[in-house]
Motif scaffolding. Structure first.
Motif, PDB file in Angstrom:
ATOM      1  N   GLU A 131       1.482  -1.353   0.200  1.00 58.77           N
ATOM      2  CA  GLU A 131       0.210  -0.060  -0.436  1.00 58.77           C
ATOM      3  C   GLU A 131       0.918   1.591   0.044  1.00 58.77           C
ATOM      4  N   PRO A 132       0.884   2.648  -0.389  1.00 67.11           N
ATOM      5  CA  PRO A 132       1.522   3.655  -0.727  1.00 67.11           C
ATOM      6  C   PRO A 132       1.250   4.185   1.335  1.00 67.11           C
ATOM      7  N   PRO A 133       2.590   4.601   1.496  1.00 66.61           N
ATOM      8  CA  PRO A 133       3.394   4.337   2.803  1.00 66.61           C
ATOM      9  C   PRO A 133       1.955   5.668   3.431  1.00 66.61           C
ATOM     10  N   ILE A 134       2.115   6.687   2.287  1.00 60.73           N
ATOM     11  CA  ILE A 134       1.772   7.749   2.743  1.00 60.73           C
ATOM     12  C   ILE A 134      -0.466   7.624   3.255  1.00 60.73           C
ATOM     13  N   ARG A 135      -0.295   6.304   2.416  1.00 63.32           N
ATOM     14  CA  ARG A 135      -2.704   6.339   2.580  1.00 63.32           C
ATOM     15  C   ARG A 135      -2.111   5.389   3.856  1.00 63.32           C
ATOM     16  N   SER A 136      -1.031   4.747   4.178  1.00 66.07           N
ATOM     17  CA  SER A 136      -0.844   3.495   5.596  1.00 66.07           C
ATOM     18  C   SER A 136      -1.242   4.550   6.696  1.00 66.07           C
ATOM     19  N   PHE A 137       0.041   5.632   6.588  1.00 64.94           N
ATOM     20  CA  PHE A 137       0.050   6.669   7.236  1.00 64.94           C
ATOM     21  C   PHE A 137      -1.473   7.261   8.750  1.00 64.94           C
ATOM     22  N   PHE A 138      -1.713   7.730   7.084  1.00 66.28           N
ATOM     23  CA  PHE A 138      -2.972   8.518   7.444  1.00 66.28           C
ATOM     24  C   PHE A 138      -3.852   7.215   7.979  1.00 66.28           C
ATOM     25  N   ARG A 141      -3.350   7.027  11.212  1.00 63.94           N
ATOM     26  CA  ARG A 141      -4.069   8.446  12.510  1.00 63.94           C
ATOM     27  C   ARG A 141      -5.140   7.849  12.666  1.00 63.94           C
ATOM     28  N   PHE A 212      -7.149   8.849  -2.702  1.00 62.59           N
ATOM     29  CA  PHE A 212      -6.962   9.609  -0.832  1.00 62.59           C
ATOM     30  C   PHE A 212      -7.547  10.303   0.031  1.00 62.59           C
ATOM     31  N   TRP A 213      -8.488  11.100  -1.383  1.00 59.65           N
ATOM     32  CA  TRP A 213      -9.633  11.949  -1.650  1.00 59.65           C
ATOM     33  C   TRP A 213     -10.947  10.946  -0.882  1.00 59.65           C
TER      34      TRP A 213
END
Ligand code: UDP
Ligand code: MG
Length: 338
Positions: A131-138, A141, A212-213
């Motif tokens: 999975e894209p890291p930014i997606r996992s990060f959010f 959170r 993402f949105w």
């Protein structure tokens, strides 16, 4: 628990033409390990590719394949509800069409349900590999935030891959809210839940439908649906600033009486005005979000509109895309159990 007679497999599908045959074959492989009858409920969520044709083809080959096709794209949440509404099984499982929910787990899930110790078997992925890291990060959170804010405990990595008994299904379909957040609803209904874990699996075919949105909007949906903490925060912020203002008034009065009133502090004044203006808009925005959700709920619009099911499909010529889109049946309003 008595051996259940029918297991319904609910599959929301949005532009899943390339994945459907793979999915169907994968289920056939595990079917011998499932000591029950099966039925498939494919929910075509207004797909623009040949998904519906593929489903109809499967239905023609195998009468256990049932389907519901929406009049347009209503979203995965609506598709899940439609599947639950139409399922006849005494045990029901919801799973994605892209094989990210491994069918190999089905026999184990089924066995757990059969023991009678559990009403739901949920699954969670313990990694987010691929999975894209930014997606996992959010995503992480989001789970922390919502668990702080809401009484309903959401499990990080929980999938919508769940097996449940009829009472759980009935509880889920009794909730006809328009703004649906299934991950929360599964927890809200309670019951005894067993969690199974597995490593993330990448899509078998096709591509993800969640930008993402779209995920961001989904997260806001989840927070609004299961928590009113943002409203409390807005009010709390208001109280804190009132207190600060009150103290400042007293300080200024005393200072003026003691030292006179030299005109100074312009820049700080502007800063305070801007800050307060911003906070007021933020609080209004939060209230607006809840108001908007309430507004949508009060309209009592159906969560989805069905254009075609296997029952009325016979009267409509299938196979070619244009034939299906040209002849639409009158939209049938839903909520058979509402
Ligand atoms: N889906 C749907 N309607 C939508 C978006 C997705 O029915 O508007 C279905 C999709 O066909 C798939 C499941 O929901 O079976 C999960 O979607 P996807 O695999 O794109 O999400 P991801 O696994 O990337 O989170
Ligand atoms: Mg997927």
């Amino acid at each position: 628990m008595k051996a259940p007679k029918l297991l319904s497999i609910i599959v929301p599908c949005y532009n899943e033409e390339p994945a459907l045959q793979l999915f169907y074959d994968a289920i056939q492989k595990v079917a011998p390990d499932l000591p029950t009858e099966l039925e498939f409920i494919f929910v075509d969520d207004g797909s623009r590719d040949g998904t519906l044709q593929k489903i109809q083809q499967l239905h023609a080959q195998d009468p256990r394949v049932r389907f519901v096709s929406f009049s347009r794209n209503f979203g995965k949440e609506a598709a899940l509800l439609a599947g639950l509404d139409h399922a006849r099984g005494d045990v029901v499982v919801t799973m994605d069409a892209d094989l990210q929910d491994p069918p190999a787990l089905l026999p184990e899930m089924y066995q757990l349900i059969q023991t009678g110790d559990y009403d739901q078997v949920g699954t969670r992925r313990v990694t987010r590999k691929g999975e894209p890291p930014i997606r996992s990060f959010f995503a992480r959170r989001f789970y922390r935030l919502i668990n702080h804010m809401s009484k309903v405990e959401l499990v990080d990595g929980a999938r919508d891959y769940r097996m449940m008994t009829r009472p759980v299904v009935d509880a889920l379909i009794s909730m006809r809210e328009y703004n649906r957040f299934s991950k929360g609803l599964f927890e809200f209904v309670g019951f005894r839940t067993k969690w199974l874990e597995y490593e993330n699996i990448e899509r078998a075919a096709g591509e993800t439908k969640w930008s993402f949105w779209r995920l961001f909007a989904y997260a806001i949906e989840g927070i609004c649906a299961f928590s009113t903490v943002p409203l409390v925060l807005a009010a709390l912020l208001g109280v804190i600033f009132c207190l600060i203002a009150f103290i400042m008034v007293i300080v200024i009065i005393i200072r003026t009486l003691a030292f006179g009133d030299p005109v100074s502090g312009w820049p700080s004044l502007i800063c305070v005005i801007l800050l307060l203006g911003g906070l007021q808009l933020l609080a209004l925005g939060i209230i607006g979000q809840y108001l908007a959700k309430t507004y949508l709920e009060t309209k009592h619009r159906p969560v989805y509109i069905v254009r075609l099911t296997e029952d009325n499909a016979a009267s409509i010529k299938p196979t070619t895309k244009s034939a299906v889109s040209a002849k639409s049946t009158p939209a049938k309003k839903t909520s058979p159990k509402a």
